[in-house]
Design a protein around this motif. Sequence first.
Motif, PDB file in Angstrom:
ATOM      1  N   ALA A   1       0.826  -1.207   0.000  1.00  0.00           N
ATOM      2  CA  ALA A   1       0.000   0.000   0.000  1.00  0.00           C
ATOM      3  C   ALA A   1       0.860   1.258   0.000  1.00  0.00           C
ATOM      4  CB  ALA A   1      -0.932  -0.008   1.211  1.00  0.00           C
ATOM      5  N   LEU A   2       1.916   1.274   0.806  1.00  0.00           N
ATOM      6  CA  LEU A   2       2.783   2.442   0.844  1.00  0.00           C
ATOM      7  C   LEU A   2       3.489   2.658  -0.495  1.00  0.00           C
ATOM      8  CD1 LEU A   2       4.374   2.058   4.399  1.00  0.00           C
ATOM      9  CD2 LEU A   2       2.612   3.698   3.700  1.00  0.00           C
ATOM     10  N   GLU A   3       3.914   1.583  -1.112  1.00  0.00           N
ATOM     11  CA  GLU A   3       4.592   1.713  -2.403  1.00  0.00           C
ATOM     12  C   GLU A   3       3.624   2.207  -3.474  1.00  0.00           C
ATOM     13  OE1 GLU A   3       6.192  -2.173  -2.923  1.00  0.00           O
ATOM     14  OE2 GLU A   3       7.893  -1.823  -1.571  1.00  0.00           O
ATOM     15  N   ALA A   4       2.416   1.677  -3.475  1.00  0.00           N
ATOM     16  CA  ALA A   4       1.429   2.106  -4.472  1.00  0.00           C
ATOM     17  C   ALA A   4       1.052   3.569  -4.269  1.00  0.00           C
ATOM     18  CB  ALA A   4       0.187   1.220  -4.391  1.00  0.00           C
ATOM     19  N   SER A   5       0.947   3.978  -3.003  1.00  0.00           N
ATOM     20  CA  SER A   5       0.644   5.382  -2.735  1.00  0.00           C
ATOM     21  C   SER A   5       1.779   6.282  -3.191  1.00  0.00           C
ATOM     22  CB  SER A   5       0.373   5.585  -1.244  1.00  0.00           C
ATOM     23  OG  SER A   5       0.125   6.938  -0.970  1.00  0.00           O
ATOM     24  N   ALA A   6       3.005   5.852  -2.945  1.00  0.00           N
ATOM     25  CA  ALA A   6       4.158   6.647  -3.375  1.00  0.00           C
ATOM     26  C   ALA A   6       4.173   6.824  -4.882  1.00  0.00           C
ATOM     27  CB  ALA A   6       5.450   5.996  -2.894  1.00  0.00           C
ATOM     28  N   ASP A   7       3.687   5.804  -5.620  1.00  0.00           N
ATOM     29  CA  ASP A   7       3.623   5.913  -7.080  1.00  0.00           C
ATOM     30  C   ASP A   7       2.684   7.027  -7.521  1.00  0.00           C
ATOM     31  OD1 ASP A   7       5.422   3.862  -7.393  1.00  0.00           O
ATOM     32  OD2 ASP A   7       3.894   2.317  -7.742  1.00  0.00           O
ATOM     33  N   ARG A   8       1.724   7.364  -6.676  1.00  0.00           N
ATOM     34  CA  ARG A   8       0.800   8.463  -6.990  1.00  0.00           C
ATOM     35  C   ARG A   8       1.396   9.829  -6.664  1.00  0.00           C
ATOM     36  NH1 ARG A   8      -5.191   6.315  -4.946  1.00  0.00           N
ATOM     37  NH2 ARG A   8      -5.357   4.634  -6.504  1.00  0.00           N
ATOM     38  N   GLY A   9       2.541   9.810  -6.026  1.00  0.00           N
ATOM     39  CA  GLY A   9       3.205  11.059  -5.678  1.00  0.00           C
ATOM     40  C   GLY A   9       3.018  11.394  -4.220  1.00  0.00           C
ATOM     41  N   PRO A  10       3.646  12.498  -3.776  1.00  0.00           N
ATOM     42  CA  PRO A  10       3.499  12.911  -2.380  1.00  0.00           C
ATOM     43  C   PRO A  10       2.067  13.374  -2.106  1.00  0.00           C
ATOM     44  CG  PRO A  10       4.626  14.602  -3.642  1.00  0.00           C
ATOM     45  CD  PRO A  10       4.480  13.420  -4.555  1.00  0.00           C
ATOM     46  N   GLY A  11       1.730  13.474  -0.826  1.00  0.00           N
ATOM     47  CA  GLY A  11       0.412  14.000  -0.480  1.00  0.00           C
ATOM     48  C   GLY A  11      -0.575  12.968  -0.003  1.00  0.00           C
ATOM     49  N   LEU A  12      -0.085  11.842   0.532  1.00  0.00           N
ATOM     50  CA  LEU A  12      -1.009  10.820   1.025  1.00  0.00           C
ATOM     51  C   LEU A  12      -1.922  11.386   2.108  1.00  0.00           C
ATOM     52  CD1 LEU A  12      -2.147   7.980   1.367  1.00  0.00           C
ATOM     53  CD2 LEU A  12      -0.120   7.405   2.752  1.00  0.00           C
ATOM     54  N   ASP A  13      -1.395  12.199   3.003  1.00  0.00           N
ATOM     55  CA  ASP A  13      -2.232  12.771   4.059  1.00  0.00           C
ATOM     56  C   ASP A  13      -3.361  13.613   3.463  1.00  0.00           C
ATOM     57  OD1 ASP A  13      -0.884  11.658   6.271  1.00  0.00           O
ATOM     58  OD2 ASP A  13       0.632  13.214   6.197  1.00  0.00           O
ATOM     59  N   ASP A  14      -3.031  14.423   2.473  1.00  0.00           N
ATOM     60  CA  ASP A  14      -4.062  15.255   1.836  1.00  0.00           C
ATOM     61  C   ASP A  14      -5.077  14.395   1.094  1.00  0.00           C
ATOM     62  OD1 ASP A  14      -2.893  17.593   2.768  1.00  0.00           O
ATOM     63  OD2 ASP A  14      -1.677  17.862   0.957  1.00  0.00           O
ATOM     64  N   ARG A  15      -4.603  13.353   0.406  1.00  0.00           N
ATOM     65  CA  ARG A  15      -5.538  12.485  -0.315  1.00  0.00           C
ATOM     66  C   ARG A  15      -6.445  11.740   0.658  1.00  0.00           C
ATOM     67  NH1 ARG A  15      -0.805  11.457  -3.301  1.00  0.00           N
ATOM     68  NH2 ARG A  15      -0.563   9.369  -2.445  1.00  0.00           N
ATOM     69  N   GLY A  16      -5.884  11.344   1.796  1.00  0.00           N
ATOM     70  CA  GLY A  16      -6.705  10.676   2.804  1.00  0.00           C
ATOM     71  C   GLY A  16      -7.779  11.601   3.345  1.00  0.00           C
ATOM     72  N   PHE A  17      -7.415  12.863   3.589  1.00  0.00           N
ATOM     73  CA  PHE A  17      -8.403  13.842   4.051  1.00  0.00           C
ATOM     74  C   PHE A  17      -9.501  14.032   3.009  1.00  0.00           C
ATOM     75  CE2 PHE A  17      -9.866  18.263   3.849  1.00  0.00           C
ATOM     76  CZ  PHE A  17     -10.531  18.354   5.065  1.00  0.00           C
ATOM     77  N   GLU A  18      -9.113  14.175   1.755  1.00  0.00           N
ATOM     78  CA  GLU A  18     -10.107  14.396   0.696  1.00  0.00           C
ATOM     79  C   GLU A  18     -11.051  13.203   0.552  1.00  0.00           C
ATOM     80  OE1 GLU A  18     -10.880  17.059  -1.071  1.00  0.00           O
ATOM     81  OE2 GLU A  18      -9.324  18.295  -0.134  1.00  0.00           O
TER      82      GLU A  18
END
Length: 203
Positions: A174-191
């Motif tokens: 999951a972390l690797e796949a999220s990193a492939d989407r670029g930075p901003g996991l916290d913001d994407r999680g909030f959205e």
Amino acid sequence: MGRPSRALLSREIIARAALAVVDEDGPGGLTMRALADRLGVKAASLYNHVDGKDELLDAVAELVNAEIDLTPLDDPDWRTGLAAYARGYRAVFLRHPNTIALLARRRVEAGRQLLTYDTLLAALTRAGLAPADAAEAAAALDYLVLGSALETFTAGFTRDTATYRPDYPSLAGALEASADRGPGLDDRGFELALRLLLSGLGC
């Protein structure tokens, strides 16, 4: 008689200095002595403007909440307006994350705090929520915004993702796949959470 060389104290000047102390030193750094030192005065002189720590925290709450833009709540498209309001609300507490520990569990007394909740609840009732449902929606929004400003999901995982794989393969993937989407996991999680909250409101 000449003017005093030092600016006169006021409740707002004291509150702004207190907010700066909290921003820089954390909630534990806010003492009347530390505040007086920052302002270059004796601690006793602060009590001419604030009765004590409780009133000081109310003044800090007033300042922080005054940064929250309420105008999106007037948007005729209530979901668009509520989303914009929530993002702005979160941005304020991302700027002042140390205030969350001081303010989140206190009584709501500052005038701007009360106005913020009144405006939010009015917008939710205009959107069609019953008053009790509007109160629950406002509480849910608080949990989402303040929780996301206080906690960063990504900061909990500081190791190279490959090192998680032997024992925690799903986490690593999951972390690797999220990193492939670029930075901003916290913001994407909030959205994502914000979209789910808005879609779940029965209006």
